[in-house]
Write an enzyme that holds these catalytic residues in place. Sequence first.
Site, PDB file in Angstrom:
ATOM      1  N   LYS A 170      52.256  46.340  32.557  1.00  0.00           N
ATOM      2  CA  LYS A 170      53.103  46.227  33.741  1.00  0.00           C
ATOM      3  C   LYS A 170      54.385  47.050  33.543  1.00  0.00           C
ATOM      4  O   LYS A 170      54.333  48.122  32.978  1.00  0.00           O
ATOM      5  CB  LYS A 170      53.372  44.742  34.048  1.00  0.00           C
ATOM      6  CG  LYS A 170      52.056  43.997  34.288  1.00  0.00           C
ATOM      7  CD  LYS A 170      52.218  42.518  34.473  1.00  0.00           C
ATOM      8  CE  LYS A 170      52.267  41.769  33.173  1.00  0.00           C
ATOM      9  NZ  LYS A 170      52.116  40.331  33.319  1.00  0.00           N
ATOM     10  N   ASP A 205      50.072  33.869  30.848  1.00  0.00           N
ATOM     11  CA  ASP A 205      50.238  33.217  32.156  1.00  0.00           C
ATOM     12  C   ASP A 205      48.914  32.702  32.726  1.00  0.00           C
ATOM     13  O   ASP A 205      48.873  31.664  33.389  1.00  0.00           O
ATOM     14  CB  ASP A 205      50.953  34.127  33.172  1.00  0.00           C
ATOM     15  CG  ASP A 205      50.308  35.493  33.322  1.00  0.00           C
ATOM     16  OD1 ASP A 205      49.350  35.779  32.580  1.00  0.00           O
ATOM     17  OD2 ASP A 205      50.769  36.287  34.177  1.00  0.00           O
TER      18      ASP A 205
HETATM   19  C1  BG6 Z   1      53.940  32.849  38.357  1.00  0.00           C
HETATM   20  C2  BG6 Z   1      53.676  32.267  36.996  1.00  0.00           C
HETATM   21  O1  BG6 Z   1      53.817  31.864  39.318  1.00  0.00           O
HETATM   22  O2  BG6 Z   1      52.989  33.871  38.578  1.00  0.00           O
HETATM   23  C3  BG6 Z   1      53.828  33.372  35.960  1.00  0.00           C
HETATM   24  O3  BG6 Z   1      54.585  31.237  36.736  1.00  0.00           O
HETATM   25  C4  BG6 Z   1      52.917  34.511  36.280  1.00  0.00           C
HETATM   26  O4  BG6 Z   1      53.575  32.868  34.652  1.00  0.00           O
HETATM   27  C5  BG6 Z   1      53.128  34.964  37.681  1.00  0.00           C
HETATM   28  O5  BG6 Z   1      53.145  35.569  35.352  1.00  0.00           O
HETATM   29  C6  BG6 Z   1      52.139  36.056  38.066  1.00  0.00           C
HETATM   30  O6  BG6 Z   1      52.400  36.533  39.341  1.00  0.00           O
HETATM   31  P1  BG6 Z   1      53.484  37.642  39.623  1.00  0.00           P
HETATM   32  O7  BG6 Z   1      53.090  38.109  40.964  1.00  0.00           O
HETATM   33  O8  BG6 Z   1      54.823  37.004  39.573  1.00  0.00           O
HETATM   34  O9  BG6 Z   1      53.273  38.703  38.581  1.00  0.00           O
HETATM   35  C1  GLC Z   2      48.825  41.934  32.501  1.00  0.00           C
HETATM   36  C2  GLC Z   2      48.990  41.325  31.131  1.00  0.00           C
HETATM   37  C3  GLC Z   2      48.263  40.005  31.039  1.00  0.00           C
HETATM   38  C4  GLC Z   2      48.686  39.093  32.178  1.00  0.00           C
HETATM   39  C5  GLC Z   2      48.470  39.785  33.492  1.00  0.00           C
HETATM   40  C6  GLC Z   2      48.955  38.936  34.667  1.00  0.00           C
HETATM   41  O1  GLC Z   2      47.493  42.310  32.664  1.00  0.00           O
HETATM   42  O2  GLC Z   2      48.523  42.219  30.156  1.00  0.00           O
HETATM   43  O3  GLC Z   2      48.561  39.400  29.805  1.00  0.00           O
HETATM   44  O4  GLC Z   2      47.936  37.931  32.121  1.00  0.00           O
HETATM   45  O5  GLC Z   2      49.183  40.992  33.494  1.00  0.00           O
HETATM   46  O6  GLC Z   2      50.340  38.680  34.613  1.00  0.00           O
END
Ligand code: BG6
Ligand code: GLC
Length: 908
Positions: A170, A205
């Site tokens: 990311k 996550d």
């Molecule tokens: C959130 C979770 O709701 O969603 C995080 O608490 C997660 O742990 C995230 O990484 C993923 O979604 P986004 O769109 O925020 O990358």
């Molecule tokens: C990226 C990360 C992975 C995570 C996902 C969603 O792919 O490498 O660990 O679970 O994003 O946030």
Amino acid sequence: IFSGHNLTIYYTKVEKNGIANIGKCLDSLYLSKEKLLQISSLMLENMKKGLGKDTNPTATVKMLPTYVRATPDRTEKGEFLALDLGGTNFRVLRVKVEEKNVEMESEIYAIPQEIMLGTGTQLFDHIAQCLSQFLDKHYIIKKTLSLGFTFSFPCKQIDLQKSILISWTKGFCSGVEGEDVVLLLRDAICNRGDYDIDVIAVVNDTVGTMISYGYDDPKCEIGLIVGTGSSACYMEEICNIDLIEGNEGRMCINMEWGAFGDDGVLSDIQTEFDLEVDRLSLNPGKQTFEKMISGMYMGEIVRLILVQLANQHLLFNGITTPALMTKGKFETKNVSEIEDNTCGLAKAKDILCNLNLDPSDQDCIIVKQICSAVSTRSANLCTAGLASIVNHIQETRGLDNLKTSVGVDGTVYKKHPKYLRRLPQFLQQKLAPDCDVNFILSEDGSGKGAATVTAVAYQLAEQRCQIDETLVSFKLSSDQLVDIKQKMRAEMEKGLTKETYLNASVKMLPTFVRTIPDGSDKERGNYLVLELGDTNFQVLFVTIEGKESGAKIENKTYLISEEVMHGRGEELFDKIVDCIDEFLKLLLGFIFSFPCRLTGLDKGILINWTKGFKASSCEGEDVVMLLQEAIDRRPDVHCDVVAIVNDTVGIMMACGYEEPNCEVGLIVGTGSNACYMEEMKNIETVEGDEGRMCINMEWGAFRDDGCIDEFITQFDRIVDECSVNAGKQRYEKLMSGMYLGEIVRNILNFAEKGILFCGQVSEQLKTKDVFETKFLSQIESDRLVLLQVRSILQDLGLDSNCDGRIIVKEACHTVSQRAAQLCGAAVAAVVEKIRENRSLDHLVSAVTVGVDGSLFKLHPHFSFAIKYTVKELAPQCDVSFLLSQNGAGKGVALITAMACKIRETGHL
Ligand code: BG6
Ligand code: GLC
Ligand code: GLC
């Protein structure tokens, strides 16, 4: 466009070849059902590759073990802090997990771009600073706070508390790949010094999400994120995970499916826009699948398509603005907004105007179609990935129908107007029709899951502390082992010396065996050998036919009951004679594996019983005579007892027949002891200075004088006190088969009071000897471990969870490791003595140690640990070990041959 109450029909007027061009662009994003099935099976292939030990290193889908072994059972409790890093928002949370209820408060903190792209230290310092701000703001002042860390990047986890970053994904690029992120966070918190926080668990996550929902729905075994990035996790059978030891139970696997396609398998569906997005990204060539699916990239794909169509004069009158040309200006949230039908074309218009464009209605419709094509492709690909998971679970569990739930999170899934509907629809209709999959979404995010995992890890850490405190007393340092070896050497000297031998704990008993067999004719003959040393009494019929033809052995085993073991001596010997009844009149050698002071090959006074025997009126008597008298009480049995031999001596002789360098005999079985060839001039307890004689050390009694009591644990003391010969054979009780199971049973009994088996009490475990030493060998064997442990514990009336079983295994290992080290230290003392006897700096022509005994033979690591310790403690001696093939019988037959010769001729 149907907005709920109004149906608006728009007309678009596009040139013919314009339609063709737009159509081409949309077509390249379209994926047929067949294509999706093909992608799904490719993903499955990659998953299996990731799970295999040999194939994992080259797999794109890394299938990372998470050490989360169960979904929540709602017994988790406590108040925790949680950090959530890697999604759109960085959050700090305080989570209270109570019985069946979770309360949370959280704050979002920004992470500036320069920190995301800066150094690891900057990033973790920033995180620690936000954490402090949160604690200040919420007036949280508690002595030590426990924290769970959602860290959403690919990591190789070593356990719940150690997680090595493989690579950033990311928008992050902060160095520190290959480092443990828990340590980095702990250091950053510690450097600030304002709060005492312990990082207890780290989860991805996807895992946090699965566990969050799993709290409410026990069927939730899959976690899916379609947000800034995209990945999934699910509960896999441990037997399918090569990288994890054991066969039983499940573990959550973080798939890191974002990297699917990094080896080129998706190149036929990658469009020119995907390639351009990849080229402009922070990690070109990486996260191919993620870049086609997730929020970090979807807006960019749409932007690049718009630029191309504008350049082809198919949009915006052929005008491109600097804003439209800028990376990141068209966001994924804009895609969601444009596809939201409730505001017709107005939102599309707004968004495009914000890019300084002047769109017509027709432009807006085309843009809307493009957004829809890009997001539909994303949902389709996600579904293909999900289908491979559910199909795999269904297949491995052998189910016709799988009913399961997926916990889903991520801004794309949550904010896009159609995603919520598309995923279940696509899955059911196209890719996994036999699975009943429930999709669950909540606004809680992964924090609740991270806190739940932390609660479990916290409990485990507490257990760990207690078990460490318990087991530490068994661990011996090199210095301690050297000390033991030296004390053993001193005792050996004492046992050999005329003035001191009577008080020596190591008896150093002369055996009157003076040579090792040479295979000559004088050794030929038929011999009857009796072996008494544990509850199995053996009668052996040994034919020695010379070196080439070797020896033939027939044997029969009889059980000596406890009644006989503890009864009158006369009865014991009568029982023995019953057993030889069926043999012809023969010269008989008697392997009698107890400490005896010999005055010749055929005369031996039993000093004391060991290993559970206590038959009366035998100690202080000549056992050869006791046996001969019993034989003579039976007119039908005709045997002449000509030699009495300790089992160690028999083994040395038997191995010596194969290997002339064999000068030490070692037994590590029910009991433990050794013998070796000593110079006559050093044996003050026997007349004469010429040649050598085998000494039966009886080292099992070492430390009966208390000389190494400082290494003894409370458990050893209990085992000694409860044995039939309390205060005796105290070295043997630390290391032989008769006692190791008992030591472990006592540790488990102690540990049971709270830290193991959820405080259950097992009545069976209170029974002496129920935990047999053979269980140690089974439990420590590498492959079947946890399954074995569970069934063994179940037989003992204990229901264990995985963690409990791991602790039991560790207790077994600690006890057997110490036993092997103590045995090794004693062997080192012996070979050092042999070296010094020969006045050599280095004993190069290897001394061979002939060995036997169930522990040495059956335990998976024992022999290795003994050898290792000998190497460490006697570096100047080359020592090799020869496992006896047929036990001591052959060796004793050879001694019997010698004894006959002496009887007949007065000398050898
Ligand atoms: C959130 C979770 O709701 O969603 C995080 O608490 C997660 O742990 C995230 O990484 C993923 O979604 P986004 O769109 O925020 O990358
Ligand atoms: C990226 C990360 C992975 C995570 C996902 C969603 O792919 O490498 O660990 O679970 O994003 O946030
Ligand atoms: C006990 C006996 C000893 C024997 C050993 C191995 O220590 O006292 O004589 O050699 O067990 O069986």
